[in-house]
Design an enzyme around this catalytic site. Structure first.
Site, PDB file in Angstrom:
ATOM      1  N   CYS A  65       0.836  -1.197   0.000  1.00 13.33           N
ATOM      2  CA  CYS A  65       0.000   0.000   0.000  1.00 13.33           C
ATOM      3  C   CYS A  65       0.872   1.248   0.000  1.00 13.33           C
ATOM      4  O   CYS A  65       1.783   1.365   0.830  1.00 13.33           O
ATOM      5  CB  CYS A  65      -0.925   0.008   1.217  1.00 13.33           C
ATOM      6  SG  CYS A  65      -1.947   1.501   1.337  1.00 13.33           S
ATOM      7  N   CYS A  71      -0.278   6.244   7.021  1.00 10.32           N
ATOM      8  CA  CYS A  71      -1.590   5.873   7.560  1.00 10.32           C
ATOM      9  C   CYS A  71      -1.395   4.935   8.745  1.00 10.32           C
ATOM     10  O   CYS A  71      -0.530   4.053   8.721  1.00 10.32           O
ATOM     11  CB  CYS A  71      -2.407   5.190   6.469  1.00 10.32           C
ATOM     12  SG  CYS A  71      -3.946   4.457   7.037  1.00 10.32           S
ATOM     13  N   CYS A 149      -7.995   1.997  -0.623  1.00  7.55           N
ATOM     14  CA  CYS A 149      -7.417   1.171   0.438  1.00  7.55           C
ATOM     15  C   CYS A 149      -7.455  -0.277  -0.029  1.00  7.55           C
ATOM     16  O   CYS A 149      -8.544  -0.826  -0.267  1.00  7.55           O
ATOM     17  CB  CYS A 149      -8.197   1.339   1.745  1.00  7.55           C
ATOM     18  SG  CYS A 149      -7.607   0.259   3.077  1.00  7.55           S
ATOM     19  N   GLN A 249     -18.321  -8.275  12.833  1.00  9.42           N
ATOM     20  CA  GLN A 249     -16.923  -8.681  12.789  1.00  9.42           C
ATOM     21  C   GLN A 249     -16.277  -8.025  11.566  1.00  9.42           C
ATOM     22  O   GLN A 249     -16.930  -7.776  10.553  1.00  9.42           O
ATOM     23  CB  GLN A 249     -16.794 -10.192  12.713  1.00  9.42           C
ATOM     24  CG  GLN A 249     -17.276 -10.924  13.949  1.00  9.42           C
ATOM     25  CD  GLN A 249     -16.368 -10.714  15.164  1.00  9.42           C
ATOM     26  OE1 GLN A 249     -15.287 -10.161  15.061  1.00  9.42           O
ATOM     27  NE2 GLN A 249     -16.835 -11.166  16.322  1.00  9.42           N
ATOM     28  N   PHE A 276     -23.404 -11.257  25.100  1.00  2.41           N
ATOM     29  CA  PHE A 276     -22.843 -10.198  24.254  1.00  2.41           C
ATOM     30  C   PHE A 276     -23.100 -10.577  22.793  1.00  2.41           C
ATOM     31  O   PHE A 276     -22.203 -10.581  21.956  1.00  2.41           O
ATOM     32  CB  PHE A 276     -21.343  -9.997  24.509  1.00  2.41           C
ATOM     33  CG  PHE A 276     -20.993  -9.775  25.960  1.00  2.41           C
ATOM     34  CD1 PHE A 276     -21.074  -8.506  26.519  1.00  2.41           C
ATOM     35  CD2 PHE A 276     -20.594 -10.837  26.761  1.00  2.41           C
ATOM     36  CE1 PHE A 276     -20.749  -8.302  27.857  1.00  2.41           C
ATOM     37  CE2 PHE A 276     -20.270 -10.645  28.092  1.00  2.41           C
ATOM     38  CZ  PHE A 276     -20.358  -9.370  28.644  1.00  2.41           C
ATOM     39  N   ASP A 296     -27.679  -9.029  25.188  1.00  2.00           N
ATOM     40  CA  ASP A 296     -26.751  -7.939  24.892  1.00  2.00           C
ATOM     41  C   ASP A 296     -27.365  -6.640  25.406  1.00  2.00           C
ATOM     42  O   ASP A 296     -28.585  -6.524  25.530  1.00  2.00           O
ATOM     43  CB  ASP A 296     -26.500  -7.853  23.379  1.00  2.00           C
ATOM     44  CG  ASP A 296     -25.249  -7.069  23.028  1.00  2.00           C
ATOM     45  OD1 ASP A 296     -24.281  -7.685  22.571  1.00  2.00           O
ATOM     46  OD2 ASP A 296     -25.240  -5.841  23.202  1.00  2.00           O
ATOM     47  N   ASP A 344     -18.836 -13.374  23.937  1.00  6.28           N
ATOM     48  CA  ASP A 344     -17.973 -12.636  23.007  1.00  6.28           C
ATOM     49  C   ASP A 344     -18.054 -11.150  23.346  1.00  6.28           C
ATOM     50  O   ASP A 344     -18.733 -10.385  22.662  1.00  6.28           O
ATOM     51  CB  ASP A 344     -18.425 -12.897  21.568  1.00  6.28           C
ATOM     52  CG  ASP A 344     -17.583 -12.139  20.556  1.00  6.28           C
ATOM     53  OD1 ASP A 344     -16.451 -11.738  20.893  1.00  6.28           O
ATOM     54  OD2 ASP A 344     -18.065 -11.928  19.421  1.00  6.28           O
ATOM     55  N   CYS A 370     -11.312 -10.477  21.424  1.00  3.97           N
ATOM     56  CA  CYS A 370     -10.468  -9.693  20.517  1.00  3.97           C
ATOM     57  C   CYS A 370      -9.339  -9.017  21.284  1.00  3.97           C
ATOM     58  O   CYS A 370      -8.663  -8.134  20.753  1.00  3.97           O
ATOM     59  CB  CYS A 370     -11.309  -8.648  19.777  1.00  3.97           C
ATOM     60  SG  CYS A 370     -12.138  -7.463  20.864  1.00  3.97           S
TER      61      CYS A 370
END
Length: 412
Positions: A65, A71, A149, A249, A276, A296, A344, A370
């Site tokens: 890129c 960036c 991008c 996601q 969640f 949630d 999650d 994550c």
């Protein structure tokens, strides 16, 4: 004053780490074994700016890129894939080891797929009042203007052009904007934040732009400006209408991979809790096998999940509830009937809910995370409560960044 450094290894944030006599120093875009020339970074005594690579690592490759290094979206495009993958898996291994958690870590799964399907572009006025629309610069609040991008899903084709047009139309507002764009199956779903209330003439102007760029929907702070068609995504066999600004996601393959890993472990369960749950990336797939209770704090997401479940033939019953699991986690008496629980949470983890799960006796828990550090904290609670951590599988859907997802299996 410039400084020549020898890089020892790549750290947890993707920076090259130099073990200098004066202390540990961090050099973005440098690799282990390299000798580099650097400059001081004002206000950050432990960081250096890479000026030149004097002795390059044999693992160094050319980034694909043209914005890389300016960036801040990608931290690593300059590293050979095999070495990069080993490093990323090792992020999980080292984090577990630091928490004194012993568990087998599976090979890293590449889940970049066709690319990112949601982005947030920033629109700011810079030097000489020139408009910039793009991503935040590396280690800065400045915006790097972009027109392309290469890591985006083809479904986001036209997203950057639409964001530029919307930002230009909102120039009279004089405020910084954040423009979230999601690739739905039937077009772009765009939510603009930061503008504040708008006069009717400007709403009309935005509506025309939404038509011109053929957006599925345009909202401002979640309030509808124009909807040509309700933006939808397929989750398993269910078609879900997305609430404005809905979380998904990062990649479609990432979502499918995480769900497949969970489904592979939940085989004989008849009643499953999905905590969640969001718009249902797990619940709507789990419901092909078992009854599901989904929970949630995001009310519109829960409503979208429930509507999709009711409209999809072949699913077992799904009961959804809006509930803040940080303040009011499910307690052991509420968990007694479940054969399995999947959770999650956001990056901050699920400490309160993990503590309640640890005190219960649900035989199978699937944790999706994550953030390896908050996962390790929550995992320790479950392990101390008598659970056995059987395995951890790292998933790379945030490719070219230090972020890694994981799926973990606990049994009691």
């Amino acid at each position: 004053m410039n400084e020549v450094l020898r890089i020892d290894h790549v750290g947890h944030r993707g920076d090259g780490v130099s073990l200098a006599p004066s202390g540990t120093l961090y050099v973005p875009y440098a690799l282990g074994g390299e000798t580099v020339e650097t400059a001081l970074v004002s206000g950050h005594p432990d960081r250096r700016k890479l000026l030149r690579v004097d002795v390059a690592s044999p693992e160094r490759v050319a980034p694909f890129c043209p914005h890389f290094g300016v960036c801040g979206g990608c931290a690593i495009q300059h590293w050979q894939d095999e070495a990069y993958r080993a490093w990323k898996r090792n992020l999980v291994i080292e984090t577990l080891a630091q928490a004194r958690i012993d568990a087998p870590v599976a090979p890293l799964i590449d889940a970049h797929g066709t690319g990112r399907r949601r982005i947030t572009l920033h629109a700011r006025r810079g030097t000489h009042d020139v408009l910039k629309v793009g991503f935040s610069a590396a280690a800065s609040h400045d915006v790097v203007a972009i027109d392309h991008c290469p890591i985006l899903d083809p479904g986001l084709t036209g997203a950057i052009e639409a964001a530029w047009a919307l930002a230009e139309a909102l120039t009279p507002v004089g405020k910084p904007l954040d423009i979230q764009v999601t690739a739905a199956e039937n077009g772009l779903d765009v939510d603009v934040r930061g503008s504040g209330p708008l006069p009717p003439r400007m709403i009309v102007s935005l509506s025309k732009l939404a038509e011109q760029h053929r957006l599925a929907r345009l909202t401002r702070h979640g309030e509808l400006v124009l909807m040509r068609m309700p933006p939808t995504v397929m989750i398993g066999t269910a078609r879900v209408t997305l609430p404005p600004g809905a979380f998904l996601q990062a990649t479609a393959l990432g979502e499918q991979t995480l769900a497949d890993l969970a489904l592979a472990e939940i085989k004989r369960a008849k009643l499953i809790a999905d905590l969640f749950c969001g718009v249902g990336p797990f619940a709507l797939r789990l419901a092909t096998k078992a009854r599901v209770f989904a929970c949630d704090s995001d009310g519109p997401a829960v409503t979208a999940l429930q509507k999709a479940a009711l409209a999809t033939p072949g699913l077992k019953p799904v009961r959804a509830e809006t509930r803040d699991l940080f303040r009011r986690p499910l307690a052991p008496p509420e968990l007694v009937d479940f054969d399995a629980v999947l959770f999650d949470p956001p990056r901050q983890g699920a400490q309160a809910q993990a503590a309640q799960l640890a005190a219960g006796r649900v035989p199978l828990i699937i944790a999706v995370s994550c953030n390896a550090q908050t996962f390790a904290r929550d995992a320790k609670l479950l392990i101390d409560g008598g659970y056995r951590l059987e395995k951890v599988t790292p998933v790379d859907q945030f490719k070219y960044t230090p972020h890694v997802e994981l799926v973990a299996v606990f049994r009691k």
